[in-house]
Write a protein that holds these residues in place. Structure first.
Motif, PDB file in Angstrom:
ATOM      1  N   UNK A  13     -14.401  -5.679  -8.020  1.00  0.00           N
ATOM      2  CA  UNK A  13     -13.927  -4.299  -7.911  1.00  0.00           C
ATOM      3  C   UNK A  13     -12.451  -4.198  -8.278  1.00  0.00           C
ATOM      4  N   UNK A  14     -11.683  -5.214  -7.912  1.00  0.00           N
ATOM      5  CA  UNK A  14     -10.248  -5.212  -8.231  1.00  0.00           C
ATOM      6  C   UNK A  14      -9.915  -5.957  -9.517  1.00  0.00           C
ATOM      7  N   UNK A  32      -3.782   7.306   0.520  1.00  0.00           N
ATOM      8  CA  UNK A  32      -3.586   5.857   0.649  1.00  0.00           C
ATOM      9  C   UNK A  32      -2.529   5.385  -0.344  1.00  0.00           C
ATOM     10  N   UNK A  33      -2.621   5.857  -1.565  1.00  0.00           N
ATOM     11  CA  UNK A  33      -1.669   5.466  -2.607  1.00  0.00           C
ATOM     12  C   UNK A  33      -2.120   4.227  -3.353  1.00  0.00           C
ATOM     13  N   UNK A  89       0.866  -1.181   0.000  1.00  0.00           N
ATOM     14  CA  UNK A  89       0.000   0.000   0.000  1.00  0.00           C
ATOM     15  C   UNK A  89       0.897   1.222   0.000  1.00  0.00           C
ATOM     16  N   UNK A  90       0.698   2.085  -1.004  1.00  0.00           N
ATOM     17  CA  UNK A  90       1.513   3.293  -1.092  1.00  0.00           C
ATOM     18  C   UNK A  90       2.995   2.989  -1.144  1.00  0.00           C
ATOM     19  N   UNK A  91       3.374   1.880  -1.754  1.00  0.00           N
ATOM     20  CA  UNK A  91       4.774   1.492  -1.881  1.00  0.00           C
ATOM     21  C   UNK A  91       5.320   0.717  -0.692  1.00  0.00           C
ATOM     22  N   UNK A 106      -4.621   1.346  -8.981  1.00  0.00           N
ATOM     23  CA  UNK A 106      -4.144   2.726  -8.865  1.00  0.00           C
ATOM     24  C   UNK A 106      -4.909   3.488  -7.781  1.00  0.00           C
ATOM     25  N   UNK A 107      -4.240   4.460  -7.190  1.00  0.00           N
ATOM     26  CA  UNK A 107      -4.825   5.224  -6.082  1.00  0.00           C
ATOM     27  C   UNK A 107      -6.182   5.826  -6.444  1.00  0.00           C
ATOM     28  N   UNK A 108      -6.396   6.089  -7.728  1.00  0.00           N
ATOM     29  CA  UNK A 108      -7.674   6.662  -8.165  1.00  0.00           C
ATOM     30  C   UNK A 108      -8.819   5.652  -8.067  1.00  0.00           C
ATOM     31  N   UNK A 109      -8.479   4.360  -7.901  1.00  0.00           N
ATOM     32  CA  UNK A 109      -9.509   3.323  -7.870  1.00  0.00           C
ATOM     33  C   UNK A 109      -9.490   2.495  -6.583  1.00  0.00           C
TER      34      UNK A 109
END
Length: 160
Positions: free
Chosen positions: A132-133, A83-84, A5-7, A99-102
């Protein structure tokens, strides 16, 4: 096998993504499940990281559909940015990159939830990668070689 998460790679034992002798803990790809569901050990680590980065913005006491409790009021773009990107890691370098947008799903009344729930709330003891993923992904099942693969797709272009 793991989650970033977020790298940041979360400290989750790869064993929680593998089936035990009774089948518990297996990881499934299920287009019929709305969200992704994780067993306790994985879910708790994901939730702890989300709380760490955006905890004060969480909608306390809110649970969508009885399963999703990482929910927020407010600007989904800003929260997603905090969140990233989220990455589900599989064997042999296979990944699903969200991607963070989703990362957030819009659920009801302007509320947005991370598209992940605890599989125990479903009465399941498995990890489930829900639709969703799977959005904007090609999913390939190689049954002969017992492999699954994912590729980026632009589903908005289908049917044009």
């Amino acid at each position: 096998m793991g989650i970033r998460i977020g790298g940041k790679r979360l400290n989750i034992s790869p064993a929680v993504f593998r089936a035990d002798a009774g089948g518990s803990g297996q990881t499934m790809v299920d287009s019929g499940s709305e969200f992704t569901y994780l067993v306790n050990e994985a879910y708790d680590k994901v939730r702890a990281e989300v709380v760490r980065v955006v905890g004060p913005r969480m909608k306390n006491g809110y649970v969508y559909g009885g399963v999703a409790d990482m929910c927020f009021d407010g600007n989904a773009v800003e929260i997603g940015r905090l969140i990233g990107d989220m990455v589900f890691e599989f064997e042999k370098g296979v990944e699903i990159v969200v991607p963070k947008e989703r990362v957030l799903a819009t659920v009801e009344g302007g509320v947005h939830c991370v598209g992940i729930g605890n599989s125990d709330r479903l009465g399941a003891t498995s990890n489930i990668i829900g639709n969703f993923h799977q959005q904007n992904l090609w999913v390939e099942f190689d049954l002969a070689n017992r492999r699954v693969g994912f590729g980026t797709a632009d589903c908005s272009r289908l049917g044009k």
